[in-house]
Scaffold this active site. Sequence first.
Site, mmCIF file in Angstrom:
data_model
loop_
_atom_site.group_PDB
_atom_site.id
_atom_site.type_symbol
_atom_site.label_atom_id
_atom_site.label_comp_id
_atom_site.label_asym_id
_atom_site.label_seq_id
_atom_site.Cartn_x
_atom_site.Cartn_y
_atom_site.Cartn_z
ATOM 1 C CG ASN A 149 -0.435 -0.070 2.501
ATOM 2 O OD1 ASN A 149 0.703 -0.474 2.670
ATOM 3 N ND2 ASN A 149 -1.196 0.327 3.492
ATOM 4 C CD GLU A 246 5.009 -0.634 13.269
ATOM 5 O OE1 GLU A 246 3.769 -0.518 13.323
ATOM 6 O OE2 GLU A 246 5.754 -0.363 14.212
ATOM 7 C CB CYS A 280 -1.459 0.396 8.521
ATOM 8 S SG CYS A 280 -0.278 1.736 8.477
HETATM 9 P P1 NAD Z 1 0.597 -9.186 3.804
HETATM 10 O O1 NAD Z 1 0.857 -9.549 5.229
HETATM 11 O O2 NAD Z 1 -0.273 -10.035 2.998
HETATM 12 O O3 NAD Z 1 2.001 -9.115 3.015
HETATM 13 C C1 NAD Z 1 3.063 -8.323 3.474
HETATM 14 C C2 NAD Z 1 4.368 -8.869 2.912
HETATM 15 O O4 NAD Z 1 4.647 -10.139 3.514
HETATM 16 C C3 NAD Z 1 4.344 -9.103 1.404
HETATM 17 O O5 NAD Z 1 5.595 -8.734 0.877
HETATM 18 C C4 NAD Z 1 4.141 -10.611 1.313
HETATM 19 O O6 NAD Z 1 4.618 -11.183 0.120
HETATM 20 C C5 NAD Z 1 4.970 -11.073 2.500
HETATM 21 N N1 NAD Z 1 4.654 -12.422 2.985
HETATM 22 C C6 NAD Z 1 3.466 -13.091 2.923
HETATM 23 N N2 NAD Z 1 3.586 -14.308 3.527
HETATM 24 C C7 NAD Z 1 4.863 -14.396 3.987
HETATM 25 C C8 NAD Z 1 5.597 -15.380 4.703
HETATM 26 N N3 NAD Z 1 5.031 -16.537 5.085
HETATM 27 N N4 NAD Z 1 6.885 -15.137 5.024
HETATM 28 C C9 NAD Z 1 7.476 -13.967 4.676
HETATM 29 N N5 NAD Z 1 6.836 -12.994 3.976
HETATM 30 C C10 NAD Z 1 5.552 -13.199 3.642
HETATM 31 O O7 NAD Z 1 0.088 -7.661 3.827
HETATM 32 P P2 NAD Z 1 -0.402 -6.738 2.602
HETATM 33 O O8 NAD Z 1 -1.719 -7.222 2.107
HETATM 34 O O9 NAD Z 1 0.706 -6.569 1.620
HETATM 35 O O10 NAD Z 1 -0.598 -5.315 3.323
HETATM 36 C C11 NAD Z 1 -1.753 -4.966 4.027
HETATM 37 C C12 NAD Z 1 -1.512 -5.120 5.516
HETATM 38 O O11 NAD Z 1 -0.367 -4.367 5.896
HETATM 39 C C13 NAD Z 1 -2.658 -4.572 6.358
HETATM 40 O O12 NAD Z 1 -2.904 -5.459 7.437
HETATM 41 C C14 NAD Z 1 -2.117 -3.242 6.865
HETATM 42 O O13 NAD Z 1 -2.701 -2.791 8.073
HETATM 43 C C15 NAD Z 1 -0.679 -3.562 7.037
HETATM 44 N N6 NAD Z 1 0.141 -2.356 7.037
HETATM 45 C C16 NAD Z 1 0.670 -1.933 8.222
HETATM 46 C C17 NAD Z 1 1.422 -0.769 8.269
HETATM 47 C C18 NAD Z 1 2.037 -0.314 9.565
HETATM 48 O O14 NAD Z 1 3.010 0.414 9.524
HETATM 49 N N7 NAD Z 1 1.503 -0.713 10.711
HETATM 50 C C19 NAD Z 1 1.648 -0.020 7.106
HETATM 51 C C20 NAD Z 1 1.073 -0.472 5.904
HETATM 52 C C21 NAD Z 1 0.334 -1.645 5.880
#
Ligand code: NAD
Length: 475
Positions: A149, A246, A280
């Site tokens: 995002n 995060e 987020c």
């Molecule tokens: P996601 O957890 O699906 O993916 C995040 C990353 O993790 C991607 O690069 C994905 O390929 C990787 N990933 C997935 N499975 C994995 C595994 N088993 N091992 C290692 N890496 C793996 O999240 P998303 O859909 O990309 O993003 C949305 C989420 O991110 C929402 O929950 C949002 O709240 C959160 N977010 C949090 C913040 C913050 O700073 N708190 C900021 C932006 C987004």
Amino acid sequence: MSMTAPLHIAGAPRAGHGSAFERRNPSDVRDVVAAGHAASADDVAAAVDAAASAVPGWRRAPGRAALLHAWGDAIAARSEELAQLIAREVGKPIGEARGEVGRAVVICRYYAGEAVREIGEVIPAGSPETTQFTLRDPLGPVALITPWNFPLAIPLWKAAPALAFGNTVILKPSEMAPAVAAVLAETSVAAGLPAGVFNVVQGAGETGAALVAHDGVRGISFTGSAAVGARIQAEGARRNVRTQAEMGGKNVVIVLPDADLDLAARLTAAGAFRFAGQKCTATSRAVVHHEVMAPFLERLAEATRGLPHGPVTDPGAAIGPLVSAAALERVQGALASPPPVAFEHPVPAGEPWSHGHWCAPVAYRIEDPAHPVARDELFAPVLAVLEAGTLDEAIGLANDTRYGLSASLFTRDLVAAFRYVREIEVGLVRVNGDTTGVDPHAPFGGLKGSSSGSREQGRAAREFYTDIRTIQIHA
Ligand code: NAD
């Protein structure tokens, strides 16, 4: 026009040996944005080796500050191209995409400054012959796992401090944003970053899992969903590798009877619905005092109607599509038996809307705070509106969640504001502001299920990316 999104290892682009991928524009899926091949396990190992080989030359390199400035310049030089790519790749309205690029440049400049600030303290010692001080050292190669995002800002708010403090980086960007990561790698070359200091492995969860499990990785910084964050933290704990996560939020605004209702409505609409609620820090709950529920909802509906839907490259666009068909399906499933609708802002019918993953902004009146719309992070333009009779009741409802990222109170009452500041269980506490947005030089992170490990951004980033050693010299 589609581009190839290669891996970036040891300073050069490289085709991955894993499965093929293709990324399409979520606001119009006829537009293919990027294609390529994911990293195989061997590619991941090659990236970690490249990052490890670069550590000795980088950990005390005197030119790190100048190189981070140059990286900011290289990004600025391609800012419009990057903004267009962000808009097309993840469906972020172009105005916000331009803002994200500007923020990325500021992040590089800020950490260029951090690279030349003090890295230790002198501490009084137990004997007069002893000089005692601390030194901060980099961890080594660090793995950065990022969501889609903020496809430029989040990789940079991890990579810039990692590099500033002498670490080397292997970035695993989101599989939904490979093109932005590929251009980011090109800008690192244009800036003159030494080979191996910044590497990119493309791919989905499998690639990320291979990266965090690699023995050469000495730190893991993750941003994404709570479910994946929990798995990554377990892996970090297994290998005793410093890990930071995060994760999600269920962010809330509280509206008291004395609030400036126009301001509260405008900022709630912006926080809940801009970029289709896919931040987020997006506002997903509003707890409203019963005395002002009707006028607040009226203003909120009006403010929401003032936010135009895409197309995302239209300068006036405020609300984009959801990032993928799977995201749209998940949200539709969660809303299969919806609570009463307070208002809706329908997506126009016909062309070009029929080609994207569009989801109409909607606010629901929720009686039961345990309702999934009030509980779960939907990551969509969906607002749960709850009613409260007192400040205490409102704070109780606001805190009734497993998350704790961001909150805002709308009031002119100083006593109420201070009570709320004391009681609210979130990391980002606002009064009369938006739940979204953050200054890159201020610490960022949440409480409870939203975050784990030390804070990101600002000076706080130093805690994660350095180890402290305590030195005593007897002379
Ligand atoms: P996601 O957890 O699906 O993916 C995040 C990353 O993790 C991607 O690069 C994905 O390929 C990787 N990933 C997935 N499975 C994995 C595994 N088993 N091992 C290692 N890496 C793996 O999240 P998303 O859909 O990309 O993003 C949305 C989420 O991110 C929402 O929950 C949002 O709240 C959160 N977010 C949090 C913040 C913050 O700073 N708190 C900021 C932006 C987004």
